[in-house]
Design a protein around this motif. Structure first.
Motif, PDB file in Angstrom:
ATOM      1  N   ARG A  27       0.837  -1.210   0.000  1.00 60.33           N
ATOM      2  CA  ARG A  27       0.000   0.000   0.000  1.00 60.33           C
ATOM      3  C   ARG A  27       0.869   1.256   0.000  1.00 60.33           C
ATOM      4  O   ARG A  27       0.651   2.180  -0.780  1.00 60.33           O
ATOM      5  N   VAL A  28       1.858   1.270   0.888  1.00 55.08           N
ATOM      6  CA  VAL A  28       2.732   2.441   0.981  1.00 55.08           C
ATOM      7  C   VAL A  28       3.570   2.597  -0.291  1.00 55.08           C
ATOM      8  O   VAL A  28       3.653   3.695  -0.867  1.00 55.08           O
ATOM      9  N   ALA A  29       4.181   1.497  -0.736  1.00 55.78           N
ATOM     10  CA  ALA A  29       5.073   1.558  -1.893  1.00 55.78           C
ATOM     11  C   ALA A  29       4.349   2.044  -3.139  1.00 55.78           C
ATOM     12  O   ALA A  29       4.805   2.977  -3.826  1.00 55.78           O
ATOM     13  N   ASN A  30       3.219   1.446  -3.433  1.00 57.51           N
ATOM     14  CA  ASN A  30       2.513   1.803  -4.663  1.00 57.51           C
ATOM     15  C   ASN A  30       1.803   3.145  -4.554  1.00 57.51           C
ATOM     16  O   ASN A  30       1.573   3.818  -5.566  1.00 57.51           O
ATOM     17  N   GLY A  31       1.503   3.552  -3.334  1.00 56.28           N
ATOM     18  CA  GLY A  31       0.963   4.896  -3.135  1.00 56.28           C
ATOM     19  C   GLY A  31       2.003   5.956  -3.470  1.00 56.28           C
ATOM     20  O   GLY A  31       1.703   6.976  -4.107  1.00 56.28           O
ATOM     21  N   LEU A  32       3.238   5.728  -3.048  1.00 54.50           N
ATOM     22  CA  LEU A  32       4.320   6.665  -3.347  1.00 54.50           C
ATOM     23  C   LEU A  32       4.586   6.734  -4.850  1.00 54.50           C
ATOM     24  O   LEU A  32       4.865   7.810  -5.399  1.00 54.50           O
ATOM     25  N   LEU A  33       4.478   5.579  -5.510  1.00 54.93           N
ATOM     26  CA  LEU A  33       4.673   5.556  -6.963  1.00 54.93           C
ATOM     27  C   LEU A  33       3.521   6.248  -7.680  1.00 54.93           C
ATOM     28  O   LEU A  33       3.738   7.037  -8.616  1.00 54.93           O
ATOM     29  N   LYS A  34       2.299   5.993  -7.251  1.00 53.57           N
ATOM     30  CA  LYS A  34       1.115   6.573  -7.892  1.00 53.57           C
ATOM     31  C   LYS A  34       1.161   8.090  -7.862  1.00 53.57           C
ATOM     32  O   LYS A  34       0.834   8.759  -8.849  1.00 53.57           O
ATOM     33  N   HIS A  35       1.567   8.628  -6.719  1.00 57.93           N
ATOM     34  CA  HIS A  35       1.584  10.087  -6.560  1.00 57.93           C
ATOM     35  C   HIS A  35       2.946  10.696  -6.928  1.00 57.93           C
ATOM     36  O   HIS A  35       3.175  11.886  -6.690  1.00 57.93           O
TER      37      HIS A  35
END
Length: 484
Positions: A27-35
């Motif tokens: 959740r954290v990793a892909n959230g950072l990538l998404k934004h």
């Protein structure tokens, strides 16, 4: 552009096998990538560091990784999810032979660093140029061939693709005296030095149309800085200078024998290249664990995302460094109302995919070394008051088709300030008819090795085609932090 994602299998490779933690990491990793807060390589490097030691991340209030750091600490208090054992790559027991050109000119520290580099498990061959001196990881003046699927950011260097560029004008060399004020004004108006130096007027910005600038976040966020710094020269040993180029008959195609006005510049990829170097050097040292004496020689696997990203970014930095020089030379040529009759350039602080004599594919790192393949033209400068040389490579196999990138430092910057007086520098410049704009004691002519001795030590590697004598030299102002 397809958005990057981090898969569960990639997280599991980091040692994350607790289901609840796997979900949290994802959740954290892909959230950072998404934004677009971080790129994939940086996120993975942070997660790996977090697993090793969550405490620093847990202490950061509102930090991006604080919640999962807290969770890891909680699990460890329960006797779960302890730090994963990491593979330590060992150096080879035996030190392979490597050629040293101009051994008498090379300090012990540089030799020791090269011996460590040649012991890397990925090392194939190496060589030390006569201008070599100690640096970080690979010595400046060191050449190292590694297996084709590896690349070492620190063996490329912090100033990626630092470059030489020479423009030859069909004007007599005496122009440096008869038009001295005019030539000084051209340097003042069309060159920019300093850590944060920028330009507002550009000659050619087509480089920024390249798709690589939007390939991944690490490069994307640096595009504006790179654009603003296009046509600037930085600090340290970087310069733009007018001088007298003496060409012998038949040495440079299309250039009759004689003495010409020439413009020589030395600088690299500025803040863009420095940021790329720092980012991927940190990732390499996180990914590749090596003994303390070799830690700066950590490599990236070219089959990984971070390896491919660094390769793309490094090559883009190479083209950017070239464009930087072209901006300066083209602006000055336009103001001079005269096109150069020839332009010669080469860069160092780079890695090239090449083949050994036996056909083995390798990655050749030249940290402060000039490519000198058979017939390849290059420029080897001296100091602000001693000659530089246009050379043609001989393709010497033992040197990995390389030569020195300059005279090489004889003393550190701090030693220069301790031992050299301003009066001694002024006397040297006056004796050699040098007009200096900027610079400080740490770039004085006497901090460099004897360029003639250095050239004599590499007659096997290059032929000298022309000699360049600096006359009007511009560098960064005194007290600027060196970037070279």
């Amino acid at each position: 552009m397809k958005r990057e994602k981090i898969s569960n299998s990639e997280l599991e490779q980091l040692g994350v096998n607790d289901l609840e933690l796997l979900v949290a990491f994802g959740r954290v990793a892909n959230g950072l990538l998404k934004h677009e807060v971080m790129d994939k390589a940086t996120v993975l490097a942070n997660l790996e560091a977090l697993i090793d030691d969550p405490a620093p991340y847990a202490l950061k209030k509102n930090g991006k990784f604080k919640n999962i750091a807290d969770k890891i600490l909680e699990l460890r208090n329960e006797g779960k999810f302890f730090k994963q054992p990491r593979t330590m790559h060992q150096l080879k027991d035996e030190i392979s032979d490597f050629p040293v050109f101009g051994l008498q000119h090379i300090e012990v520290g540089a030799l020791a660093q090269m011996k460590t580099a040649i012991q890397l498990p990925i090392a194939v061959a190496g060589a030390l140029m006569p201008d070599a001196h100690q640096g970080y990881g690979l010595p400046i003046g060191g050449v190292l061939a590694t297996t084709a699927d590896t690349i070492i950011p620190y063996a490329v260097g912090v100033d990626i693709a630092c470059r030489m560029c020479l423009s030859i004008f069909d004007l007599p060399a005496g122009t440096v005296d008869t038009e001295k004020d005019k030539l000084k004004t051209l340097l003042s108006e069309h060159t920019h030095f300093g850590m944060g130096s920028k330009t507002k007027v550009h000659f050619d910005t087509t480089l920024f149309d390249r798709p690589e600038w939007n390939a991944f976040r690490t490069v994307k966020v640096l595009k504006d800085k790179a654009y603003a710094q296009l046509g600037t020269s930085g600090t340290g040993n970087h310069f733009v200078e007018w001088g007298e180029l003496t060409v012998s008959e038949g040495s440079l195609e299309g250039i009759p024998a004689g003495s010409y006005l020439a413009l020589l510049s030395h600088s690299g990829s500025r803040g863009f290249g420095g940021s790329i170097a720092n980012t991927y050097s940190a990732i390499a040292m996180q990914k590749t664990q090596l003994p303390k004496e070799a830690k700066h020689l950590a490599w990236l696997d070219m089959q990984t995302d971070e390896g491919q990203e660094y390769w793309i970014a490094m090559n883009l930095a190479g083209d950017y460094a070239s464009a930087n020089h072209h901006e300066i030379h083209n602006k000055i040529a336009r103001a001079l109302h005269l096109e150069p009759v020839m332009r010669i350039e080469n860069h160092h602080n780079f890695a090239w995919k090449e083949k050994m004599a036996d056909g083995t594919e390798v990655m050749v790192h030249r940290k402060g070394a000039t490519p000198a393949g058979e017939g390849v033209l290059g420029i080897i400068p001296g100091s602000m008051s001693t000659p530089g040389f246009v050379v043609r490579g001989k393709g010497e196999v033992t040197s990995l088709n390389s030569a020195s990138h300059g005279a090489g430092r004889l003393m550190s910057r701090s030693a220069a300030f301790r031992t050299i007086s301003k009066s001694a520098v002024d006397e040297n410049l006056l004796a050699n008819r040098i007009t200096l704009m900027g610079s400080d004691i740490d770039e004085a002519p006497m901090v460099y090795k004897d360029i003639h001795a250095v050239m004599a030590a590499q007659t096997e590697l290059v032929d000298i085609l022309a000699e360049f004598q600096p006359r009007i030299v511009r560098m960064a102002g005194a007290k600027e932090k060196p970037e070279d």
